[in-house]
Scaffold this motif. Structure first.
Motif, mmCIF file in Angstrom:
data_model
loop_
_atom_site.group_PDB
_atom_site.id
_atom_site.type_symbol
_atom_site.label_atom_id
_atom_site.label_comp_id
_atom_site.label_asym_id
_atom_site.label_seq_id
_atom_site.Cartn_x
_atom_site.Cartn_y
_atom_site.Cartn_z
ATOM 1 N N ARG A 27 0.830 -1.211 0.000
ATOM 2 C CA ARG A 27 0.000 0.000 0.000
ATOM 3 C C ARG A 27 0.861 1.256 0.000
ATOM 4 O O ARG A 27 0.552 2.230 -0.677
ATOM 5 N N GLU A 28 1.966 1.216 0.770
ATOM 6 C CA GLU A 28 2.860 2.365 0.835
ATOM 7 C C GLU A 28 3.544 2.597 -0.509
ATOM 8 O O GLU A 28 3.659 3.731 -0.971
ATOM 9 N N ARG A 31 1.044 4.052 -2.786
ATOM 10 C CA ARG A 31 0.826 5.468 -2.452
ATOM 11 C C ARG A 31 1.965 6.326 -2.991
ATOM 12 O O ARG A 31 1.741 7.393 -3.583
#
Length: 258
Positions: A27-28, A31
């Protein structure tokens, strides 16, 4: 609780922890990649917008304006797909209005005098950035070979004209000060710059005009009223040079695809 059960519970905890860590990292990364893409597209939009605003109005053809507008439009569409918090709808509406203005031939931008080395170098940097942008559009398939080649050659011609503009400005100033030899030298430099675009009929027209002007200045002897005579001839050349990129006859003949 036996040993096997404890081991299974610990293994499950470890597995869940790994899944959570990996999921968090993904997810990071997603992002960060999304932020990187948004920054890139925002930079693309701002660069095209800056070039459209800051390149002298007499340099930009309708086709170049539309290429810059196309770049801005595509950047906004990408930003919209990435759900950017920027005012994309407002930008797209402004782009739409600007595009219509250009298509209707109503986008009249004021010409800018190239009257200092600093301004000449700044405009040159803008044109080099435009050159790279067109190259990038060609490499990504947004422009076909013919369109890219035509516009790249024209931008190179503009780079040469930027230097010639400065030399012409200096020549005019020397004529006003009655420093004829310096004026002749400045016109020679302008002629040399335009001669770098030999495949451009407009550049060759400029070279011919400069050579004529140089001969006029060279023919003036000390007994002549050099100040009034040179200013009369200068006025004619000034008018021709200031309207140089608006020569309709040349536009009909120019062909950059050869």
């Amino acid at each position: 609780m036996n040993t096997t059960t404890i081991v299974l519970i610990l293994a499950a905890i470890v597995t869940v922890s790994i899944i959570l860590i990996v999921g968090s990292q993904m997810r990071e990364r997603s992002r960060i990649e999304r932020a990187r893409r948004m920054t890139f597209q925002e930079d693309q939009y701002k660069r095209a917008h800056r070039l459209l605003d800051e390149i002298p109005g007499q340099y930009l053809t309708s086709e170049l304006k539309l290429l810059l507008i196309k770049n801005m439009e595509e950047a906004c569409q990408q930003l919209s797909a990435l759900k950017s918090p920027l005012p994309i709808k407002q930008w797209l509406e402004e782009i739409r209005q600007l595009k219509n203005t250009v298509l209707e031939n109503n986008d009249n931008r004021s010409p800018v005098k190239i009257d200092s080395p600093e301004k000449s170098n700044y405009v040159k940097e803008l044109l080099q950035s435009l050159f790279k942008m067109i190259e990038g559009m060609h490499k990504t398939g947004k422009l076909d070979n013919s369109t890219a080649k035509k516009n790249l050659k024209y931008v190179l011609f503009l780079v040469h004209k930027t230097h010639a503009d400065l030399h012409v400005f200096q020549a005019r100033d020397y004529v006003r000060q009655n420093e004829i030899r310096k004026a002749i030298h400045a016109y020679h430099l302008a002629s040399t710059e335009m001669g770098k675009s030999r495949d451009n009929p407009l550049a060759m027209k400029a070279v011919k005009s400069f050579r004529t002007r140089i001969k006029e200045l060279e023919a003036m002897g000390p007994e002549n009223d050099t100040r009034s005579g040179s200013q009369e001839g200068q006025s004619k050349l000034d008018k021709e040079w200031d309207t140089f990129l608006h020569d309709d006859e040349w536009k009909k003949k120019a062909d950059y695809d050869d």
